[in-house]
Write an enzyme that holds these catalytic residues in place. Structure first.
Site, PDB file in Angstrom:
ATOM      1  N   GLU A 289       8.460  -4.994  -1.821  1.00 24.15           N
ATOM      2  CA  GLU A 289       8.906  -6.356  -2.125  1.00 24.15           C
ATOM      3  C   GLU A 289       7.802  -7.358  -1.827  1.00 24.15           C
ATOM      4  OE1 GLU A 289      10.184 -10.298  -1.847  1.00 24.15           O
ATOM      5  OE2 GLU A 289       9.608  -9.203  -0.025  1.00 24.15           O
TER       6      GLU A 289
ATOM      7  N   ASP B 103       9.680  -2.312   2.607  1.00 26.91           N
ATOM      8  CA  ASP B 103       8.297  -2.345   3.081  1.00 26.91           C
ATOM      9  C   ASP B 103       8.087  -3.311   4.230  1.00 26.91           C
ATOM     10  OD1 ASP B 103       8.901  -4.258   1.064  1.00 26.91           O
ATOM     11  OD2 ASP B 103       6.783  -4.678   0.758  1.00 26.91           O
TER      12      ASP B 103
END
Length: 400
Positions: free
Chosen positions: A137, A79
């Site tokens: 994350e 991400d």
């Protein structure tokens, strides 16, 4: 080993993948394009994939043909962050308000190149390698689970049962190609807190007519720092308490009814983490009560302590020496940054390390930190990351 000649054919692949992902960043749990690209590439290389774990997660698996052996997990997060990039190079983000400002695009490309190298060497690979491409994350909204715990809950480490997990994080302020590690507790747990203070409103000229929650908030902020400096044994491990936001009031001459603080707690010892939580609640409650206010404290745990199993570090450190050169693998100290890789390290013996990406000759003080719009990394050190992962796969299988 054939790792180096096999890898040399993949260097342009790493750059191509990384720059494509960097130009098309996606936020937590919306990594649909990234996930699709990873999936298609792995399938093109004849690597079986398992989709849907953790919403957008991808798990690839290589079963070595050298005979039965251990099962090892290698992880990369996918991400991006809600930032608008200020860099102007050709592969800068094409999406305003979204940027790979932490290096997750680097992690993906390093792990994909590792998968390609190991797939081409499948006849020589011992055991099974599980490639964990993880979403979210950077944290999920509110109290929702992040990418690592969600993937684990949905079986990412179970088919096959992963015996050890390895991961790396690119670091923009450390020399390119160098590796940094610490055995035991390495990165901090991350808790986010919200403190809601309830007072009584009054005119700003008559504070005695109310209970000022903003004054209580100021005292609470100071009291939280006394927990760090006067109540915790920081010789055991570091503790950080940071207030990140203060909200209260609507006008300069009105004492409001409520105020709110939010912030983060970082600890590197689980017992200290529990104690800090208790001390925060007591401090907030008692300071608020001293002025006639009341307060509510909510603490959400976002990550655990990232723990590098000492015996695993000792067994596999030679793998990093071979990848970077012994003089370029350095032991470091605690890090108060946090990583949800910690959830993998809580389920299986794990080893997480840093890979430097500061251009040669550049002063670290001049490097844009992670999570900033000018974040920049030198791609030349990615080769060390691929070699490290490949060596870990082969050496872990032989470690006693």
């Amino acid at each position: 080993m054939k790792i180096i000649p096999e890898f040399l054919e993949q260097q342009s692949l790493i750059q191509t993948i990384r720059r494509d992902i960097h130009a098309h960043p996606e936020l937590k749990f919306t990594e649909f394009r990234t996930s699709a690209m990873v999936t298609q590439q792995l399938r093109d290389w004849h690597i079986p994939v398992h989709l849907g774990l953790g919403t957008t997660g991808v798990v690839g698996t290589i079963t070595g043909q050298l005979g039965p052996g251990k099962s090892i997990g290698l992880r990369a997060d996918m991400d991006a962050l809600p930032l608008t990039e200020h860099n102007t190079f050709a592969h800068a983000s094409q999406h305003a308000g979204c940027m790979h400002a932490c290096g997750h695009d680097s992690h993906i490309s390093i792990l994909m190149a590792t998968a390609k190298v190991l797939q081409s060497m499948q006849k020589e690979v011992p055991g099974t390698v599980v490639f964990l491409f993880q979403p979210a994350e950077e944290g999920a909204p509110g109290t929702e689970e992040g990418g690592a715990p969600l993937m684990i809950k949905e079986g990412a480490l179970d088919q096959p049962k992963v015996e050890a997990v390895f991961g790396l994080h690119i670091e923009a302020e450390l020399p390119v190609g160098n590796i940094y590690y610490k055995q035991g507790a390495f990165m901090a747990s991350s808790d986010w807190f919200t403190i809601k203070i309830n007072g009584k409103g009054s005119h700003g000229s008559q504070p005695w007519g109310g209970v000022d929650p903003i004054a209580s908030a100021a005292q609470i902020i100071e009291g939280l720092q006394h927990i760090v400096s006067r109540q915790m044994n920081i010789v055991t491990a570091p503790v950080v308490i940071t207030v990140g936001t203060i909200k209260g009031g609507v006008r300069s001459n009105i004492i409001p009814e409520t105020a709110e603080l939010t912030g983060t707690i970082r600890t590197l010892d689980s017992k200290m983490q529990t104690e800090v939580h208790e001390r925060i609640r007591n401090t907030v409650k008692n300071i608020a009560a001293s002025s006639g206010a009341t307060a509510e404290v909510t603490i959400d745990t976002k990550t655990l302590v990232t723990y590098n199993e000492p015996s695993l570090v000792k067994k596999t450190l030679p793998s990093l020496f071979k990848a970077a050169g012994a003089n370029n693998v350095l032991e470091t100290t605690w890090q108060t940054g946090a990583e949800d890789f910690s959830f993998f390290s809580a389920k299986a013996p794990s080893f997480f390390f840093y890979l430097g990406a500061l251009p040669a000759g550049k002063d670290p003080k001049d490097a844009a930190p992670h999570h900033t719009p000018n974040f920049y990394i030198d791609e030349s050190g990615f080769t060390v990351g691929v070699k490290a992962f490949c060596n870990l796969v082969f050496d872990y299988a032989k470690a006693k």
